[in-house]
Design an enzyme around this catalytic site. Structure first.
Site, PDB file in Angstrom:
ATOM      1  N   VAL A  13      37.196  37.885  51.212  1.00  0.00           N
ATOM      2  CA  VAL A  13      36.389  36.777  50.686  1.00  0.00           C
ATOM      3  C   VAL A  13      37.186  35.849  49.764  1.00  0.00           C
ATOM      4  CG1 VAL A  13      34.269  36.171  49.485  1.00  0.00           C
ATOM      5  CG2 VAL A  13      34.365  38.259  50.818  1.00  0.00           C
ATOM      6  N   VAL A  75      46.721  39.748  49.458  1.00  0.00           N
ATOM      7  CA  VAL A  75      46.517  41.072  50.063  1.00  0.00           C
ATOM      8  C   VAL A  75      46.478  42.107  48.946  1.00  0.00           C
ATOM      9  CG1 VAL A  75      47.613  40.348  52.211  1.00  0.00           C
ATOM     10  CG2 VAL A  75      49.007  41.441  50.449  1.00  0.00           C
ATOM     11  N   SER A 129      41.853  34.095  38.534  1.00  0.00           N
ATOM     12  CA  SER A 129      40.651  34.687  37.950  1.00  0.00           C
ATOM     13  C   SER A 129      39.430  33.813  38.202  1.00  0.00           C
ATOM     14  CB  SER A 129      40.836  34.876  36.445  1.00  0.00           C
ATOM     15  OG  SER A 129      39.637  35.377  35.896  1.00  0.00           O
ATOM     16  N   GLY A 130      38.291  34.455  38.244  1.00  0.00           N
ATOM     17  CA  GLY A 130      37.039  33.719  38.424  1.00  0.00           C
ATOM     18  C   GLY A 130      36.220  34.284  39.568  1.00  0.00           C
ATOM     19  N   GLY A 131      36.745  35.343  40.181  1.00  0.00           N
ATOM     20  CA  GLY A 131      35.997  36.000  41.249  1.00  0.00           C
ATOM     21  C   GLY A 131      35.849  35.115  42.471  1.00  0.00           C
ATOM     22  N   LYS A 184      47.695  37.337  33.191  1.00  0.00           N
ATOM     23  CA  LYS A 184      46.440  37.724  33.864  1.00  0.00           C
ATOM     24  C   LYS A 184      45.993  39.112  33.389  1.00  0.00           C
ATOM     25  CE  LYS A 184      42.956  37.975  36.678  1.00  0.00           C
ATOM     26  NZ  LYS A 184      42.912  39.063  37.554  1.00  0.00           N
ATOM     27  N   HIS A 187      44.508  38.758  30.017  1.00  0.00           N
ATOM     28  CA  HIS A 187      43.175  38.158  30.217  1.00  0.00           C
ATOM     29  C   HIS A 187      42.152  39.259  30.532  1.00  0.00           C
ATOM     30  CE1 HIS A 187      40.088  37.111  33.172  1.00  0.00           C
ATOM     31  NE2 HIS A 187      39.936  35.972  32.512  1.00  0.00           N
ATOM     32  N   GLU A 191      38.933  40.561  28.410  1.00  0.00           N
ATOM     33  CA  GLU A 191      37.608  40.633  29.046  1.00  0.00           C
ATOM     34  C   GLU A 191      36.940  41.986  28.724  1.00  0.00           C
ATOM     35  OE1 GLU A 191      37.823  39.505  33.250  1.00  0.00           O
ATOM     36  OE2 GLU A 191      36.474  41.178  33.679  1.00  0.00           O
ATOM     37  N   TYR A 192      37.711  43.055  28.780  1.00  0.00           N
ATOM     38  CA  TYR A 192      37.167  44.372  28.399  1.00  0.00           C
ATOM     39  C   TYR A 192      36.637  44.316  26.970  1.00  0.00           C
ATOM     40  CZ  TYR A 192      39.045  47.471  32.149  1.00  0.00           C
ATOM     41  OH  TYR A 192      39.311  48.121  33.323  1.00  0.00           O
ATOM     42  N   SER A 479      68.871  62.174  12.669  1.00  0.00           N
ATOM     43  CA  SER A 479      68.944  61.189  13.731  1.00  0.00           C
ATOM     44  C   SER A 479      68.668  61.877  15.051  1.00  0.00           C
ATOM     45  CB  SER A 479      70.316  60.512  13.747  1.00  0.00           C
ATOM     46  OG  SER A 479      71.300  61.502  13.863  1.00  0.00           O
ATOM     47  N   TYR A 481      65.941  63.761  15.878  1.00  0.00           N
ATOM     48  CA  TYR A 481      64.567  63.649  16.398  1.00  0.00           C
ATOM     49  C   TYR A 481      63.752  62.722  15.521  1.00  0.00           C
ATOM     50  CZ  TYR A 481      62.640  66.820  12.828  1.00  0.00           C
ATOM     51  OH  TYR A 481      62.228  67.392  11.673  1.00  0.00           O
TER      52      TYR A 481
HETATM   53  C1  LIG Z   1      42.427  40.784  56.784  1.00  0.00           C
HETATM   54  O1  LIG Z   1      41.067  40.447  56.581  1.00  0.00           O
HETATM   55  C2  LIG Z   1      40.246  41.457  56.060  1.00  0.00           C
HETATM   56  C3  LIG Z   1      38.835  40.962  55.892  1.00  0.00           C
HETATM   57  O2  LIG Z   1      38.359  40.405  57.068  1.00  0.00           O
HETATM   58  C4  LIG Z   1      40.747  41.874  54.708  1.00  0.00           C
HETATM   59  O3  LIG Z   1      39.973  42.938  54.192  1.00  0.00           O
HETATM   60  C5  LIG Z   1      42.179  42.276  54.795  1.00  0.00           C
HETATM   61  O4  LIG Z   1      42.656  42.494  53.475  1.00  0.00           O
HETATM   62  C6  LIG Z   1      43.023  41.205  55.446  1.00  0.00           C
HETATM   63  N1  LIG Z   1      44.364  41.753  55.520  1.00  0.00           N
HETATM   64  C7  LIG Z   1      45.492  41.104  55.749  1.00  0.00           C
HETATM   65  C8  LIG Z   1      46.731  41.853  55.543  1.00  0.00           C
HETATM   66  O5  LIG Z   1      45.540  39.958  56.097  1.00  0.00           O
END
Ligand SMILES: *[C@@H]1O[C@H](CO)[C@@H](O)[C@H](O)[C@H]1NC(C)=O
Ligand SMILES: *[C@@H]1O[C@H](CO)[C@@H](O)[C@H](O)[C@H]1NC(C)=O
Ligand SMILES: *[C@@H]1O[C@H](CO)[C@@H](O)[C@H](O)[C@H]1NC(C)=O
Ligand SMILES: *[C@@H]1O[C@H](CO)[C@@H](O)[C@H](O)[C@H]1NC(C)=O
Length: 483
Positions: A13, A75, A129-131, A184, A187, A191-192, A479, A481
């Site tokens: 996503v 990835v 960041s930002g989902g 990051k 960051h 957030e925690y 020296s 320890y």
């Molecule tokens: C390929 O796509 C899937 C989701 O459709 C994803 O989970 C996966 O990480 C992707 N992997 C690569 C290596 O492109």
């Protein structure tokens, strides 16, 4: 035909949303996934009607890119990143750019920078960041690595990032090597801390002030109009309001057992490694660990008692305002500590970090986005080499203005038996930091007494001496320890 401005590998996503975001800003993106059918699916569905092109192999993808080639990896962090780099290297030419937008550990990014430099390729490790929402409509982006890559990706990155104020992008060059991924990580640690502080305020409201869900929702809505104006306060207000399908509030039904993915822990480990007192993030990580001991706590609750009959009898509205100020002051401490860690890492790795730019990158798009980060940016605008946020006029005044409230909240909470690990560690840090003299003179004496570790005299720093404390010890300092 070389037509694409940039390629993106990894169509989960986040990857899909970043591609659509780049497409919206006029860039031609080439999409690739190891499972090639995913590319087809994406082009036929989410990316239908866009300028996005697909590739059915890495060779095909590379051939479709303008020079210098820009390839984003989204990835899984770890081996998958190295595997793709290995496959890409033989297909690329000097000056081409690989960007890792995943949640990689900064040490891996440092290593990859070194390896790819030898191959004359440019490598960028970028915090994102930002989902999913951020990826689609404007994330906070924190790129670091080979700076020669920046002019070639700046336009794309700054176009797709979140914007604040008068359109300033929440994306700037962070620094060399692993600086982007380090920032990051910090960051995420912050957030925690922010979340744990909100939880401690909630605990006090619930158990000391006996407030109901609607009162708490209203309080967070009100707080969102003060210095605490932020995404997390805003969503907390929404959570308090939320009712389940049975029309009862959902929050009290949720099991009090927190999970974690590790970035907070890595921040705390770095803090220990570089000797920086980032106590609040550390406590926030441990608070999650303690929460996860649910069964053990249920058992303990049967035998371990707290203070008896100490009902709160003060002014409730005034105490609620005290809690708000305690939260604000603690938050200032947390950010001061986070920036201390960045300074220390910068020293360790010889990165020159632009702290004001980092505050601006976090100002919008990401989970910790807040009005408060605008104030931090202003502090670094006043002094780009500010030693500590607590030494900035605005923040030192803010903390001092809050401190009576802060102390009242902690002493009341302690008397009522409410755990407040982050509120109280923040106050301890503040009190430690503002003390000219700490009891570490005794610590040094103890160490010298039992282990001849030597100490310095106030009158002669830098010169280490040993005392024959008992009359039977030696004159030789230790020296061999360290205790
Ligand atoms: C390929 O796509 C899937 C989701 O459709 C994803 O989970 C996966 O990480 C992707 N992997 C690569 C290596 O492109
Ligand atoms: C919080 O404040 C921001 C503006 O600073 C606003 O956009 C948002 O709607 C507010 N949220 C709530 C729940 O009050
Ligand atoms: C330590 O002090 C005792 C008594 O004052 C003395 O006898 C001894 O020699 C000292 N040791 C050294 C190594 O100076
Ligand atoms: C002990 O150390 C002091 C200062 O370092 C030195 O002056 C003294 O001679 C030493 N004593 C012995 C017994 O070695």
């Amino acid at each position: 035909m070389a037509e694409a401005d940039i390629a993106l590998i990894g169509l989960a996503v986040m990857g899909q949303n970043l591609i659509l975001n780049m497409n919206d800003h006029g860039f031609v993106v080439c999409a690739y996934n190891r499972t090639v059918s995913k590319v087809r699916d994406f082009l036929d569905n989410e990316a239908k009607g866009t300028k996005v092109v697909g590739a059915d192999s890495l060779e095909d993808m590379v051939s479709k890119l303008k020079i210098p080639r820009r390839i984003v990896l989204l990835v899984k962090a770890g081996q998958a990143v190295d595997d793709f780099i290995d496959k890409l290297v033989p297909l690329l030419e000097p000056g081409d750019i690989i960007i890792d937008g995943g949640n990689s550990e900064y040490r891996d990014t440092i290593r990859r920078c070194k390896t790819l430099k030898e191959k004359k390729l440019l490598f960028v490790g970028s915090g994102v960041s930002g989902g999913e929402e951020g990826a689609r409509y404007g994330p906070s982006l924190m790129p670091g690595g080979h700076k020669e890559a920046w002019p070639h990706i700046k336009h794309i990155f700054q176009s797709i990032s979140a914007k604040v104020g008068t359109g300033e992008p929440c994306c700037d060059w962070v620094g060399d090597e692993g600086a982007g991924h380090f920032v990051k990580m910090v960051h995420n640690g912050i957030e925690y801390g922010d979340m744990q502080l909100i939880c401690e305020a909630y605990h006090l409201m619930k158990e000391v002030l006996c407030m109901d869900q609607d009162e708490m929702a209203q309080t967070f809505t009100d707080w969102n109009k003060t210095e605490l104006d932020s995404f997390l306060i805003e969503i907390a207000a929404n959570i308090f309001k939320y009712r389940d399908s049975d029309n009862k509030h959902l929050l009290p039904k949720i099991r009090d057992c927190a999970g974690q993915k590790g970035t907070g822990k890595w921040t705390a480990i770095s803090a220990l490694e570089y000797g920086t007192p980032v106590t609040l993030i550390g406590e926030a990580v441990f608070a999650r660990c303690l929460s996860s001991l649910k069964e053990e706590r249920v058992e303990a609750s049967k035998t371990l008692s707290g203070p008896q009959g100490a009902k709160f009898s003060g002014d409730k509205a005034a105490f609620l305002e005290d809690i708000r100020q305690a939260l604000y002051a603690s938050k200032i401490i947390s950010y001061a500590q986070g920036f201390m860690l960045l300074r220390e890492a910068a020293k360790e790795f010889s990165w020159s970090l632009n702290y004001g730019a980092i505050a601006l990158m976090w100002r919008g798009g990401c989970i910790i986005r807040s009005a408060f980060l605008g104030k931090i940016k202003e502090a670094f605008d006043r002094d780009s080499e500010l030693q500590s946020l607590l030494l900035d006029g605005f923040f030192s005044k803010a903390v001092q203005d809050c401190q009576d409230s802060w102390r009242r909240v902690i002493s009341t909470g302690v008397q009522q038996g409410i755990p407040m690990p982050c509120f109280s560690t923040a106050l301890s840090f503040y009190d430690g930091y503002r003390h000219k003299m700490l009891p570490a003179n005794l610590l040094q004496a103890l160490r010298d007494y039992f282990g001849a570790h030597t100490y310095e005299l106030l009158s002669n720093p830098g010169h280490f001496v040993h005392t024959n404390w008992t009359g039977c010890g030696g004159n030789v300092s230790s020296s061999s320890y360290n205790a």
